[in-house]
Design a protein around this motif. Structure first.
Motif, mmCIF file in Angstrom:
data_model
loop_
_atom_site.group_PDB
_atom_site.id
_atom_site.type_symbol
_atom_site.label_atom_id
_atom_site.label_comp_id
_atom_site.label_asym_id
_atom_site.label_seq_id
_atom_site.Cartn_x
_atom_site.Cartn_y
_atom_site.Cartn_z
ATOM 1 N N GLN A 1 -46.742 -7.610 36.746
ATOM 2 C CA GLN A 1 -47.466 -8.428 37.554
ATOM 3 C C GLN A 1 -48.573 -7.729 38.382
ATOM 4 O OE1 GLN A 1 -45.754 -11.666 39.335
ATOM 5 N NE2 GLN A 1 -47.639 -13.019 39.271
ATOM 6 N N ALA A 2 -49.809 -7.592 37.772
ATOM 7 C CA ALA A 2 -50.861 -7.045 38.513
ATOM 8 C C ALA A 2 -51.288 -7.930 39.542
ATOM 9 C CB ALA A 2 -52.144 -6.625 37.606
ATOM 10 N N PRO A 3 -52.136 -7.406 40.593
ATOM 11 C CA PRO A 3 -52.699 -8.283 41.673
ATOM 12 C C PRO A 3 -53.482 -9.336 41.089
ATOM 13 C CG PRO A 3 -52.673 -6.107 42.294
ATOM 14 C CD PRO A 3 -52.202 -6.032 41.075
ATOM 15 N N VAL B 1 -31.848 -10.649 28.643
ATOM 16 C CA VAL B 1 -31.318 -12.122 28.262
ATOM 17 C C VAL B 1 -30.072 -11.960 27.764
ATOM 18 C CG1 VAL B 1 -31.867 -14.093 26.532
ATOM 19 C CG2 VAL B 1 -33.777 -12.615 27.811
ATOM 20 N N ILE B 2 -29.097 -12.781 28.423
ATOM 21 C CA ILE B 2 -27.819 -12.797 28.021
ATOM 22 C C ILE B 2 -27.388 -14.177 27.755
ATOM 23 C CG2 ILE B 2 -25.398 -12.428 28.662
ATOM 24 C CD1 ILE B 2 -26.119 -10.388 30.675
ATOM 25 N N GLY B 3 -27.302 -14.313 26.381
ATOM 26 C CA GLY B 3 -27.107 -15.844 25.699
ATOM 27 C C GLY B 3 -28.653 -16.552 25.965
ATOM 28 N N ARG B 4 -28.461 -17.727 26.829
ATOM 29 C CA ARG B 4 -29.739 -18.230 26.935
ATOM 30 C C ARG B 4 -30.150 -17.966 28.471
ATOM 31 N NH1 ARG B 4 -28.491 -24.204 24.159
ATOM 32 N NH2 ARG B 4 -28.229 -23.375 21.899
ATOM 33 N N THR B 5 -29.620 -17.162 29.232
ATOM 34 C CA THR B 5 -29.954 -16.817 30.582
ATOM 35 C C THR B 5 -30.883 -15.565 30.711
ATOM 36 O OG1 THR B 5 -27.819 -17.782 31.288
ATOM 37 C CG2 THR B 5 -28.947 -16.762 32.873
ATOM 38 N N ASN B 6 -31.810 -16.009 31.456
ATOM 39 C CA ASN B 6 -32.616 -14.657 31.894
ATOM 40 C C ASN B 6 -32.428 -13.969 33.082
ATOM 41 O OD1 ASN B 6 -35.140 -14.732 29.739
ATOM 42 N ND2 ASN B 6 -34.703 -16.675 30.075
ATOM 43 N N TYR B 7 -32.367 -12.861 33.345
ATOM 44 C CA TYR B 7 -32.148 -12.164 34.520
ATOM 45 C C TYR B 7 -33.147 -11.210 35.049
ATOM 46 C CZ TYR B 7 -27.183 -13.654 34.212
ATOM 47 O OH TYR B 7 -26.309 -14.647 33.867
ATOM 48 N N TRP B 8 -33.520 -10.977 36.313
ATOM 49 C CA TRP B 8 -34.769 -10.502 36.648
ATOM 50 C C TRP B 8 -34.134 -9.421 37.781
ATOM 51 C CZ3 TRP B 8 -39.337 -10.989 34.151
ATOM 52 C CH2 TRP B 8 -39.302 -12.048 33.307
ATOM 53 N N GLY B 9 -34.999 -8.228 37.883
ATOM 54 C CA GLY B 9 -34.855 -7.292 38.832
ATOM 55 C C GLY B 9 -35.819 -7.738 39.994
ATOM 56 N N GLN B 10 -35.705 -7.294 41.128
ATOM 57 C CA GLN B 10 -36.428 -7.479 42.141
ATOM 58 C C GLN B 10 -37.966 -6.648 42.212
ATOM 59 O OE1 GLN B 10 -35.748 -9.021 44.876
ATOM 60 N NE2 GLN B 10 -34.064 -9.784 43.879
ATOM 61 N N GLY B 11 -38.339 -5.915 41.122
ATOM 62 C CA GLY B 11 -39.549 -5.264 41.002
ATOM 63 C C GLY B 11 -39.583 -3.885 41.428
ATOM 64 N N THR B 12 -40.372 -2.897 40.911
ATOM 65 C CA THR B 12 -40.528 -1.604 41.352
ATOM 66 C C THR B 12 -42.375 -1.449 41.424
ATOM 67 O OG1 THR B 12 -40.215 0.575 41.376
ATOM 68 C CG2 THR B 12 -39.995 -0.630 39.340
ATOM 69 N N GLN B 13 -42.747 -1.147 42.499
ATOM 70 C CA GLN B 13 -44.356 -0.956 42.412
ATOM 71 C C GLN B 13 -44.781 0.532 41.825
ATOM 72 O OE1 GLN B 13 -46.804 -3.204 43.963
ATOM 73 N NE2 GLN B 13 -48.242 -1.554 42.895
ATOM 74 N N GLN C 1 -40.544 4.767 29.655
ATOM 75 C CA GLN C 1 -41.497 5.757 29.991
ATOM 76 C C GLN C 1 -42.778 5.545 29.822
ATOM 77 O OE1 GLN C 1 -40.222 9.054 30.683
ATOM 78 N NE2 GLN C 1 -42.721 9.529 30.733
ATOM 79 N N MET C 2 -43.675 5.840 31.003
ATOM 80 C CA MET C 2 -45.005 5.478 30.731
ATOM 81 C C MET C 2 -45.823 6.771 30.939
ATOM 82 S SD MET C 2 -44.819 2.146 33.389
ATOM 83 C CE MET C 2 -44.495 3.073 34.795
ATOM 84 N N ASN C 3 -46.678 7.196 29.960
ATOM 85 C CA ASN C 3 -47.521 8.071 29.780
ATOM 86 C C ASN C 3 -49.102 7.662 29.875
ATOM 87 O OD1 ASN C 3 -45.263 9.713 29.471
ATOM 88 N ND2 ASN C 3 -45.290 9.507 27.288
ATOM 89 N N SER C 4 -49.886 8.772 30.054
ATOM 90 C CA SER C 4 -51.257 8.543 30.120
ATOM 91 C C SER C 4 -51.684 6.982 30.943
ATOM 92 C CB SER C 4 -51.769 8.267 28.766
ATOM 93 O OG SER C 4 -51.446 9.540 27.863
ATOM 94 N N LEU C 5 -51.138 6.967 31.979
ATOM 95 C CA LEU C 5 -51.254 5.910 33.022
ATOM 96 C C LEU C 5 -52.914 5.784 33.518
ATOM 97 C CD1 LEU C 5 -48.030 6.102 35.054
ATOM 98 C CD2 LEU C 5 -48.761 4.169 33.847
ATOM 99 N N ASN C 6 -53.295 4.589 33.752
ATOM 100 C CA ASN C 6 -54.441 4.281 34.042
ATOM 101 C C ASN C 6 -54.618 3.084 35.252
ATOM 102 O OD1 ASN C 6 -54.992 1.800 32.696
ATOM 103 N ND2 ASN C 6 -54.944 3.038 30.827
ATOM 104 N N SER C 7 -55.646 3.015 35.740
ATOM 105 C CA SER C 7 -55.565 1.918 36.657
ATOM 106 C C SER C 7 -55.076 0.706 36.532
ATOM 107 C CB SER C 7 -57.002 2.020 37.549
ATOM 108 O OG SER C 7 -57.989 1.463 36.450
ATOM 109 N N GLU C 8 -55.396 0.138 35.300
ATOM 110 C CA GLU C 8 -55.038 -1.025 34.364
ATOM 111 C C GLU C 8 -53.628 -1.114 34.627
ATOM 112 O OE1 GLU C 8 -58.751 -2.746 34.133
ATOM 113 O OE2 GLU C 8 -57.188 -3.346 33.040
ATOM 114 N N ASP C 9 -52.697 -0.275 34.583
ATOM 115 C CA ASP C 9 -51.146 -0.205 34.637
ATOM 116 C C ASP C 9 -50.746 -0.546 36.008
ATOM 117 O OD1 ASP C 9 -51.366 2.591 32.358
ATOM 118 O OD2 ASP C 9 -51.028 0.338 32.077
ATOM 119 N N THR C 10 -51.453 -0.565 36.945
ATOM 120 C CA THR C 10 -51.039 -0.707 38.237
ATOM 121 C C THR C 10 -50.414 -2.136 38.464
ATOM 122 O OG1 THR C 10 -52.558 0.625 39.528
ATOM 123 C CG2 THR C 10 -51.656 -1.238 40.687
ATOM 124 N N GLY C 11 -49.292 -2.385 39.037
ATOM 125 C CA GLY C 11 -48.544 -3.634 39.384
ATOM 126 C C GLY C 11 -47.272 -3.401 39.715
#
Length: 115
Positions: free
Chosen positions: A39-41, A98-110, A81-91
């Motif tokens: 998610q970008a700003p 997904v396990i069965g029908r349940t989605n799980y999310w992490g807290q996120g990393t900047q 693995q993220m290569n050739s990063l550019n400013s559009e990749d900021t976020g």
């Protein structure tokens, strides 16, 4: 309940690389899909890459050829693995499973790419 913990984000110059890791709090034996969103700003969260239990991968058009998603030998690990990063990749990058029908999310990393 499954907790996901991401790591590997940070500040990088344009053209550089980062590797994100996600570990689940316990072994997972019925994962349908694992992946990464970002998610970008001011923008909606978007799917960056995913991998199924059969190792089929999908990528957003904007990252094809630059990012690679992979699963660890242990069933509770996924990498981006993220290569050739550019400013559009900021976020904030979120691990997703997904396990069965349940989605799980992490807290996120900047991820911040400086030009």
């Amino acid at each position: 309940q499954v907790q996901l913990v991401e790591s590997g984000g940070g500040l990088v110059q344009a053209g550089g690389s980062l590797r994100l890791s996600c570990v689940a709090s316990r072994s997972i034996f019925a994962v349908n899909t694992m992946g990464w969103y970002r998610q970008a700003p001011g923008k909606q969260r978007e799917l960056v890459a995913s991998v199924t239990s059969g190792d089929s991968t999908t990528y957003a058009d904007s990252v094809k050829g630059r990012f690679t998603i992979s699963r660890g030998n242990a069933k509770n690990l996924v990498y981006l693995q993220m290569n050739s990063l550019n400013s559009e990749d900021t976020g904030v990058y979120y691990c997703w499973i997904v396990i069965g029908r349940t989605n799980y999310w992490g807290q996120g990393t900047q991820v911040t790419v400086s030009s």
